[in-house]
Design a protein around this motif. Structure first.
Motif, PDB file in Angstrom:
ATOM      1  N   GLY A 170      -4.458   5.108  -5.650  1.00  0.00           N
ATOM      2  CA  GLY A 170      -4.571   5.160  -4.202  1.00  0.00           C
ATOM      3  C   GLY A 170      -3.344   4.696  -3.459  1.00  0.00           C
ATOM      4  N   GLN A 171      -2.336   4.261  -4.173  1.00  0.00           N
ATOM      5  CA  GLN A 171      -1.098   3.776  -3.545  1.00  0.00           C
ATOM      6  C   GLN A 171      -0.240   4.962  -3.106  1.00  0.00           C
ATOM      7  OE1 GLN A 171       1.494   1.496  -6.250  1.00  0.00           O
ATOM      8  NE2 GLN A 171       1.518  -0.083  -4.666  1.00  0.00           N
TER       9      GLN A 171
ATOM     10  N   VAL B 223       8.524  15.119  -8.916  1.00  0.00           N
ATOM     11  CA  VAL B 223       9.242  14.050  -9.610  1.00  0.00           C
ATOM     12  C   VAL B 223       8.379  12.786  -9.704  1.00  0.00           C
ATOM     13  CG1 VAL B 223      10.355  13.022  -7.577  1.00  0.00           C
ATOM     14  CG2 VAL B 223      11.515  12.940  -9.791  1.00  0.00           C
ATOM     15  N   LEU B 224       7.364  12.702  -8.848  1.00  0.00           N
ATOM     16  CA  LEU B 224       6.452  11.557  -8.843  1.00  0.00           C
ATOM     17  C   LEU B 224       5.232  11.782  -9.744  1.00  0.00           C
ATOM     18  CD1 LEU B 224       6.543  10.801  -5.007  1.00  0.00           C
ATOM     19  CD2 LEU B 224       7.773   9.595  -6.811  1.00  0.00           C
TER      20      LEU B 224
ATOM     21  N   ASP C   1       0.833  -1.209   0.000  1.00  0.00           N
ATOM     22  CA  ASP C   1       0.000   0.000   0.000  1.00  0.00           C
ATOM     23  C   ASP C   1       0.867   1.257   0.000  1.00  0.00           C
ATOM     24  OD1 ASP C   1      -2.373  -1.566   0.327  1.00  0.00           O
ATOM     25  OD2 ASP C   1      -1.918  -1.719   2.467  1.00  0.00           O
ATOM     26  N   LEU C   2       2.011   1.168   0.685  1.00  0.00           N
ATOM     27  CA  LEU C   2       2.945   2.288   0.798  1.00  0.00           C
ATOM     28  C   LEU C   2       4.291   1.793   0.297  1.00  0.00           C
ATOM     29  CD1 LEU C   2       3.505   4.592   3.898  1.00  0.00           C
ATOM     30  CD2 LEU C   2       5.408   3.683   2.595  1.00  0.00           C
TER      31      LEU C   2
ATOM     32  N   ALA D 123      -1.094   8.240 -12.729  1.00  0.00           N
ATOM     33  CA  ALA D 123      -1.637   6.879 -12.707  1.00  0.00           C
ATOM     34  C   ALA D 123      -2.468   6.611 -11.464  1.00  0.00           C
ATOM     35  CB  ALA D 123      -0.500   5.862 -12.802  1.00  0.00           C
ATOM     36  N   GLY D 124      -2.644   7.638 -10.620  1.00  0.00           N
ATOM     37  CA  GLY D 124      -3.499   7.507  -9.452  1.00  0.00           C
ATOM     38  C   GLY D 124      -2.787   7.376  -8.135  1.00  0.00           C
ATOM     39  N   ALA D 125      -1.436   7.420  -8.132  1.00  0.00           N
ATOM     40  CA  ALA D 125      -0.690   7.294  -6.889  1.00  0.00           C
ATOM     41  C   ALA D 125      -0.775   8.585  -6.075  1.00  0.00           C
ATOM     42  CB  ALA D 125       0.762   6.951  -7.175  1.00  0.00           C
TER      43      ALA D 125
END
Length: 327
Positions: free
Chosen positions: A105-106, A119-120, A78-79, A126-128
């Motif tokens: 959701g991750q 940077v992410l 999850d994390l 993608a939903g993170a």
């Protein structure tokens, strides 16, 4: 100065649920943070590492946690802690996003001081949920790192809606969150590198010089002095400056330059640069009298000129012979 953070999140609803934790990059940082999260009740489930050293470290710090490829870490956790070198981070994030490894959701957490949350962005699209949590601490890759996280400041950068969650995670690891704006991350990291990395170089050089001077235990001699100097500097800033440069003792500095050129020429350029910076700061803060600063700066300029090689000036201000070294 910001007020101290509380030991619990300000908003209890921001406390993260129990999470499965994965580590991509089993260097010195990732396994320690995963262990800290484990102690807070989260559950490490996967770790990836490339080198033999990283694999051994993962097995030692996270026993019974399987070693798997990065994509599988994201599948199980999850994390996810992305604890890879700074220069490798953008490519890793892009690759994980391109292969569809990122799940909506991750929580994706990187620990680079240089980068903020942007940077992410490939993973965010993608939903993170992107978090930048940088521990302002040096790591050894051993159990002691987990202990050092108690009270350790973390540079935190995240989207506004994730700020409380980011701060809560830091607090759960035992750290103290310090908010750093996205645009300020490179400057923030430069400040830490200047203070910590260069300190190691200075201390190592000082110990080598003491050993050359015949001191049997350089570390014991430097320990109390450097401890007091650090404490004074943190408390008082430039007002803590002491020594021949701050006093304007040009003759003493000239003697230092001559001895360093004779016994440790590799340290001379660093000494001159730091002495010049120290003189400028002491002069600006009224610690160094202008009339003394003039002679001191001449010595430093002459030292730099002589160090430069042919045609340089020696410490007496005379020109070196043509083709000579100016000594």
């Amino acid at each position: 100065m910001n007020a101290p953070h509380q030991t619990e999140p300000r908003d209890p609803s921001a406390r993260p649920a129990r999470l499965t934790v994965g580590v991509v990059g089993a260097g010195r940082v990732g396994p320690a943070l995963a262990r800290a999260l484990q102690q807070a009740g989260h559950r490490p489930v996967a770790v990836s590492g490339v080198s033999d050293a990283s694999r051994r470290r993962a097995e030692r710090m996270l026993p019974d946690v399987p070693l798997v490829p990065p994509a599988q870490v994201l599948e199980l956790a999850d994390l996810v802690l992305l604890t890879v070198p700074d220069d490798a981070l953008p490519g890793l994030v892009q690759g994980l996003a391109d292969t569809g490894a990122v799940r909506p959701g991750q929580l994706l957490v990187h620990t680079s001081g240089r980068y903020g949350a942007s940077v992410l962005d490939p993973a965010r699209r993608a939903g993170a949920l992107p978090l930048a949590l940088h521990p302002a601490m040096t790591f050894t890759g051993t159990e002691v790192d987990v202990q050092r996280l108690a009270g350790c400041p973390f540079g935190v950068t995240a989207p506004d809606e994730l700020r409380l969650a980011a701060e809560a995670l830091v607090i759960e690891m035992g750290g103290e969150p310090e908010w750093v704006a996205e645009a300020n991350r490179p400057l923030y990291h430069a400040a830490l590198a200047l203070g910590a990395n260069h300190l190691v170089t200075l201390v190592a050089q000082a110990m080598e010089l003491l050993a050359k001077a015949g001191v049997e235990h350089p570390d014991r001699m430097l320990g109390p002095l450097l401890g007091a100097a650090l404490d004074n500097a943190l408390r008082s800033g430039d007002a803590a400056l002491t020594g021949p440069v701050a006093r304007g003792d040009a003759g003493t500095v000239a003697a230092h330059v001559a001895e360093l050129r004779r016994h440790a020429p590799g340290t001379l350029s660093g000494y001159l640069a730091m002495a010049r910076t120290t003189a400028d700061r002491a002069l600006a803060h009224g610690l160094l009298r202008p009339e003394l600063a003039e002679d001191l700066l001449v010595v430093l300029a002459d030292g730099a000129g002589a160090d430069a090689g042919p045609g340089g000036r020696d410490l007496n201000g005379t020109e070196g012979p043509e083709g000579g070294d100016g000594r």
